[in-house]
Design a protein around this motif. Structure first.
Motif, short mmCIF file in Angstrom:
data_model
loop_
_atom_site.label_atom_id
_atom_site.label_comp_id
_atom_site.label_asym_id
_atom_site.label_seq_id
_atom_site.Cartn_x
_atom_site.Cartn_y
_atom_site.Cartn_z
N GLY A 1 3.33 9.46 4.53
CA GLY A 1 3.41 8.00 4.41
C GLY A 1 2.07 7.34 4.66
O GLY A 1 1.02 7.94 4.45
N GLY A 2 2.10 6.12 5.14
CA GLY A 2 0.86 5.38 5.39
C GLY A 2 1.16 4.03 6.02
O GLY A 2 2.25 3.82 6.58
N ARG A 3 0.21 3.10 5.92
CA ARG A 3 0.36 1.77 6.49
C ARG A 3 -0.14 0.74 5.50
O ARG A 3 -1.01 1.03 4.67
CB ARG A 3 -0.45 1.62 7.79
CG ARG A 3 0.10 2.41 8.95
CD ARG A 3 -0.65 2.10 10.24
NE ARG A 3 -2.09 2.33 10.07
CZ ARG A 3 -3.03 1.46 10.38
NH1 ARG A 3 -2.70 0.26 10.83
NH2 ARG A 3 -4.30 1.75 10.23
N THR A 4 0.38 -0.47 5.61
CA THR A 4 -0.16 -1.57 4.81
C THR A 4 -1.53 -1.95 5.34
O THR A 4 -1.87 -1.66 6.49
CB THR A 4 0.77 -2.79 4.85
OG1 THR A 4 0.89 -3.23 6.21
CG2 THR A 4 2.15 -2.44 4.31
N ASP A 5 -2.34 -2.62 4.51
CA ASP A 5 -3.67 -3.02 4.95
C ASP A 5 -3.61 -4.34 5.71
O ASP A 5 -2.51 -4.83 6.04
CB ASP A 5 -4.63 -3.10 3.77
CG ASP A 5 -4.27 -4.18 2.75
OD1 ASP A 5 -3.41 -5.04 3.06
OD2 ASP A 5 -4.85 -4.17 1.65
N ALA A 6 -4.76 -4.93 5.97
CA ALA A 6 -4.81 -6.16 6.77
C ALA A 6 -4.12 -7.32 6.08
O ALA A 6 -3.76 -8.31 6.73
CB ALA A 6 -6.27 -6.52 7.08
N ASP A 7 -3.93 -7.24 4.77
CA ASP A 7 -3.24 -8.30 4.02
C ASP A 7 -1.78 -7.96 3.74
O ASP A 7 -1.13 -8.64 2.95
CB ASP A 7 -3.96 -8.56 2.70
CG ASP A 7 -5.37 -9.10 2.91
OD1 ASP A 7 -5.52 -10.00 3.74
OD2 ASP A 7 -6.30 -8.61 2.24
N GLY A 8 -1.27 -6.89 4.37
CA GLY A 8 0.12 -6.51 4.16
C GLY A 8 0.37 -5.76 2.87
O GLY A 8 1.52 -5.53 2.49
N LYS A 9 -0.68 -5.38 2.18
CA LYS A 9 -0.54 -4.70 0.88
C LYS A 9 -0.56 -3.18 1.08
O LYS A 9 -1.17 -2.67 2.02
CB LYS A 9 -1.65 -5.12 -0.08
CG LYS A 9 -1.66 -6.61 -0.39
CD LYS A 9 -2.74 -6.97 -1.40
CE LYS A 9 -2.80 -8.46 -1.65
NZ LYS A 9 -1.54 -8.98 -2.21
N TYR A 10 0.10 -2.47 0.13
CA TYR A 10 0.10 -1.01 0.19
C TYR A 10 0.10 -0.47 -1.23
O TYR A 10 0.46 -1.15 -2.20
CB TYR A 10 1.34 -0.49 0.93
CG TYR A 10 2.62 -0.59 0.13
CD1 TYR A 10 3.08 0.49 -0.63
CD2 TYR A 10 3.37 -1.77 0.11
CE1 TYR A 10 4.25 0.40 -1.38
CE2 TYR A 10 4.52 -1.87 -0.64
CZ TYR A 10 4.96 -0.79 -1.39
OH TYR A 10 6.09 -0.88 -2.15
N ASN A 11 -0.32 0.77 -1.38
CA ASN A 11 -0.15 1.50 -2.64
C ASN A 11 -0.17 2.99 -2.33
O ASN A 11 -0.86 3.43 -1.42
CB ASN A 11 -1.22 1.12 -3.66
CG ASN A 11 -2.62 1.47 -3.21
OD1 ASN A 11 -3.01 2.65 -3.26
ND2 ASN A 11 -3.38 0.47 -2.76
N ILE A 12 0.62 3.73 -3.10
CA ILE A 12 0.74 5.17 -2.87
C ILE A 12 1.12 5.84 -4.18
O ILE A 12 1.84 5.28 -5.00
CB ILE A 12 1.79 5.48 -1.77
CG1 ILE A 12 1.76 6.97 -1.41
CG2 ILE A 12 3.17 5.00 -2.17
CD1 ILE A 12 2.61 7.31 -0.20
N THR A 13 0.58 7.01 -4.37
CA THR A 13 0.96 7.83 -5.52
C THR A 13 1.74 9.04 -5.01
O THR A 13 1.27 9.77 -4.12
CB THR A 13 -0.29 8.29 -6.29
OG1 THR A 13 -1.00 7.14 -6.74
CG2 THR A 13 0.11 9.14 -7.49
N ILE A 14 2.95 9.24 -5.58
CA ILE A 14 3.88 10.27 -5.10
C ILE A 14 4.03 11.35 -6.17
O ILE A 14 4.25 11.05 -7.34
CB ILE A 14 5.26 9.65 -4.79
CG1 ILE A 14 5.11 8.48 -3.78
CG2 ILE A 14 6.23 10.70 -4.25
CD1 ILE A 14 6.37 7.67 -3.61
N SER A 15 3.94 12.59 -5.75
CA SER A 15 4.19 13.72 -6.64
C SER A 15 5.52 14.34 -6.27
O SER A 15 5.74 14.75 -5.12
CB SER A 15 3.07 14.76 -6.52
OG SER A 15 1.83 14.22 -6.92
#
Length: 853
Positions: free
Chosen positions: A56-70
């Protein structure tokens, strides 16, 4: 049999290959924003995990996230302390945007029965959150840039200032009919609301070099782009400096952080545990190194403190990896409706951290409630960070800490496109062009003309402007009703030659006064722009209060016409002057002057040369002088107005040194003398106790002189509180040929009032001051000990009103309340010495209008 064998092998091969193709095809890209479902505010550093994978991960300082899933994963789980966990379904093999709104964990209950004791009070002792923050504080020295011998980095800055929170009704007003192209729409959850009207934008790219020994930071601005307004209306350089002062770099490791001209105590300041409450609110194990989420809030919500979250590394550095700072809505901070600062850090090669990005947004308004206001946003990005790589000494040559390359303002759009760390949004990219278009619209020019007249006091007529309007009418006891009209040329006539003039007439003394000057700019820039470099010749015939600098704009001000006590002693002055002024980029300046000055007493003032006879009076004192003025104001920033320069007071001292020599026999001069004067101005920031402004000054006169040529100390007989004058001293009350003074003005920023329940919501601020003046007269200049010296002035009752400081220092002090209606300061002033002098007051009430944030 053979065919069956081939078929089986083919099927087995397909069974082995197809999953591989499926795996390759199932690349799933997901992005979005995590917000609070009720407030719509973004949630920085919320955790998310791919269900079934442990990744997983965390959102950035602006609350945004992105992830690529295989793979064939179909769910993302989002969580944040204090919120309900939420699971979102994703479609494998597709790029998709999934925005998440987390619900607060508060539960609705029909009935609540509470038993047991009270919640234990917050304590620092044995508090793991406080123990953690103390480790962060202890490790500050090694986590700062100053811990390295050399540091180099490139810095990109972007400042955007806009009218904000504009309603559709406001936007569609008739006055904006031609300006619809200026309005922008943004996400309504962001600070500033939906409709915005950008009015200023600036981008700056610089190379920065730090050296520890000897310590120096050199900044080389290689590109600078900003909205440029017509200089007849707005000083572009001054506007940029003003925003730089309001939105300074945020260093979380400093004890105090400057925000909108105020210093707020950092949550990791040395004394932070005494003013903040700290709580461990989450442990983030999905990051390497592991992070602890540390929430903090002020112990007193009215104090100038932050609230927010820190994310601290647990790798032994105890460094801040991310920070989210905001302020309580009740804070004693004027005109600020909302404030957010987000800081992101990156790891160096030595596993320590440096600031990689900061974003500061401040929303201003007259009230805390909704309505139109202004929003400023400053984003700073750092890249190409290099540590302990020796830098050539040639880089640091020159005394200026800031250098701007000659073509910085001429960089092409292609250059900016290639060098911006992040591309501008479509709307932001249009700001430069939109505001250029705006300035070509006739109705906008007319509006700016009116605004300039109101605020700057000048009416523009192209090559000539008339003003300042606040001097057109005034009055005093010698001239009576006084009318004045004047103006000056502008850069529309010439960037080299400038002329200024005025004429005034007093209806009581029936005399004309006038002024004329001609100035030649030696650097082909406006003489009002920094750095100044010009030669000026002038003549002035006008009245003056003895001991007050001849600042005709100030003395003609209508509001300063109202004075207390007797003030009918003035001078008629004739000034012939030749001045040369040269300022340098490092804020050192010098000026050379040649002056011929004639003084004639006016009103009840007289010059009596001897105590032996009443017939020894003289009607005029003539002097010729040369002078040298030196001034050094390191790191000074200011806003340059139409008439005067307004410094933006900071922690750096200002040094002044002046030498004046009188030349007997030159151009009619009657006296030989030498005058030395020096002063130091310094603001001391005292964290939560506010700040103290201190001025130390001294002077010495060499020679036998009449009292009008000695140091006549600055008095104030108006009802306005003046910082650099003695507010209960009468005009002409004290003269010296040697003196030393100290002026202390303390502003507590509401430190005490914020803690009083009935007063805290008024957001008042406590102020105190103390002024002391020690001086004296040598026997040769003291008429009490030398009958040949020019006699001091007496009033109509025969009482002496001018004195030497021969009975100790003059002292006065005040206590007051500032920030009344956010603009007014009222002081009760007490005089402590020389109370036996005629017509003096031992105390008084004085007021001062001052806009503070």
């Amino acid at each position: 049999m053979f065919l069956r064998s081939i078929t089986v092998r083919f099927i087995i091969l397909l069974a082995m290959v197809i999953p591989g193709f499926q795996s390759y095809a199932q690349q799933t890209a997901v992005s979005g924003t995590v917000t609070d479902a009720s407030t719509k505010e973004t949630i920085p550093y919320a955790s998310f995990i791919i269900t079934g994978s442990g990744k997983g991960g965390r959102t950035d300082a602006d609350g945004k996230y992105n992830i690529t899933i295989s793979g064939n994963y179909t769910q993302l789980k989002f969580s944040y302390i204090g919120y309900k966990t939420q699971v979102k379904t994703i479609k494998p093999g597709q790029a998709q945007t999934i925005n998440v709104q987390l619900q607060n964990e508060a539960m609705q209950m029909n009935e609540v029965v509470i038993k047991g004791g009270k919640k234990p009070p917050y304590r620092n002792k044995e508090n793991p959150a406080v123990e953690l923050i103390r480790k962060v504080i202890a490790n500050k020295p090694k986590n700062r840039m100053e811990s390295y011998d050399y540091v180099a980095y490139q810095k990109y800055e972007r400042m955007l200032f806009s009218m904000s929170n504009l309603s559709e009704k406001f936007k569609n007003k008739r006055i904006f009919r031609n300006y619809q192209f200026l309005f922008q729409e943004q996400d309504s959850t962001k600070i500033g609301g939906k409709n915005m009207l950008p009015v200023f934008q600036q981008e700056k790219l610089s190379d920065n070099y730090f050296r520890k020994n000897p310590e120096k930071l050199k900044t080389v601005v290689i590109a600078d782009k900003q909205v440029n307004f017509d200089e007849r209306f707005i000083d572009n350089q001054g506007l940029s400096s003003y925003f730089d002062r309001m939105y300074q770099d945020i260093d979380i490791y400093d004890n105090n952080i400057s925000v909108v001209s105020n210093l707020l105590l950092s949550p990791i300041a040395d004394g932070a545990p005494g003013f903040y409450k700290f709580f461990i609110t989450d442990t983030i194990r999905t990051q390497q190194p592991q992070l602890i989420e540390l929430s903090f809030t002020p112990r007193n919500k009215m104090d100038l403190l932050f609230e927010g979250k820190l994310y601290v590394t647990m790798d032994g550095n105890y460094a801040v990896q991310n920070a989210f700072l905001t302020v309580n809505k009740n804070i004693n901070l004027n005109f600020v409706r909302a404030l957010e600062a987000k800081l992101e850090f990156e790891q160096n090669a030595d596993n320590r951290y440096h600031l990689s990005k900061s974003n500061l947004i401040v929303d201003f308004g007259i009230t805390k409630k909704s309505g139109a206001g202004f929003t400023g946003e400053r984003t700073v990005t750092y890249k190409d960070y290099k540590i302990n790589e020796p830098i050539a000494d040639s880089v640091y040559k020159g005394s200026a800490a800031l250098v701007v390359v000659p073509d910085a303002k001429k960089k092409s759009e292609q250059f900016w496109t290639s060098n911006r760390p992040e591309a501008l949004s479509t709307t932001s990219a249009k700001v430069y062009r939109n505001l250029d278009t705006l300035q070509s619209i006739p109705s906008f020019k007319r509006t700016m003309d009116i605004v300039t007249l109101f605020f700057a006091g000048y009416k523009d007529f192209g090559p000539f402007e008339m003003g300042p309007v606040n001097t057109f009418y005034s009055f005093n006891s010698v001239e009576g009703f006084r009318l004045r009209l004047g103006g000056r040329t502008t850069t529309a006539l010439s960037k080299r030659y400038y002329f200024e003039t005025y004429a005034a007439y007093g209806f009581e003394d029936l005399k004309w006064k006038y002024f004329l000057s001609g100035t030649y700019s030696l650097n082909n820039k406006s003489i009002y722009a920094f750095p100044q470099n010009y030669v000026r010749a002038s003549f002035q015939r006008d009245t003056k209060i003895p001991g007050q600098e001849l600042q005709f704009v100030q003395e003609d001000n209508f509001l300063l016409s109202f004075k207390r006590g007797e003030n009918n002693m003035m001078l008629y002055n004739d000034f012939y002057r030749l001045d040369y002024v040269h300022e340098f980029e490092n804020h050192f300046s010098y000026s050379l002057g040649l002056r011929k000055w004639s003084q004639t007493p006016a009103g009840s003032l007289y010059f009596n040369n001897s105590a032996q006879t009443l017939f020894s009076r003289t009607n005029q004192i003539n002097t010729s002088e040369i002078s040298v003025n030196l001034r050094y104001a390191p790191h000074e920033k200011f806003y340059q107005g139409k008439v005067y320069r307004t410094p933006l007071v900071d922690k750096y001292p200002i040094f002044n040194l002046r030498y004046t020599a009188g030349l007997k026999g030159v151009l009619g001069g009657e006296y030989n003398y030498h005058n030395f004067m020096g002063s130091i101005d310094k603001r001391f920031y005292l964290s939560q106790l506010g700040y103290t402004d201190v001025t130390v000054e001294g002077g010495y006169d060499v020679g036998k002189l009449p009292f009008p040529l000695l140091s006549i100390h600055r008095a104030n007989q108006t009802y306005a509180y003046q910082l650099q004058s003695y507010n209960l001293m009468n005009f002409l009350e004290f003269v010296s040929d040697h003196y030393a003074s100290i002026n202390i003005d303390q502003n507590f920023n509401g430190f005490f009032f914020n803690k009083i329940p009935l007063l805290q919501h008024l957001k008042l601020r406590e102020v105190m001051s103390f002024k002391a003046l020690y001086g004296g007269l040598r026997n040769e200049n003291n008429p009490a000990k030398n009958t040949d010296a020019m006699q001091f002035v007496r009033n109509s009752d025969g009482m002496q009103i001018t004195n030497a400081l021969d009975n100790g220092p003059y002292m006065e002090g005040s206590v007051g309340i500032g920030n009344i209606f956010k603009v007014l300061r009222v002081d009760a002033v007490k005089r402590f010495s020389y109370l036996d002098h005629p017509n003096v007051s031992s105390w008084g009430i004085r007021a001062r209008v001052k806009f503070d944030f």
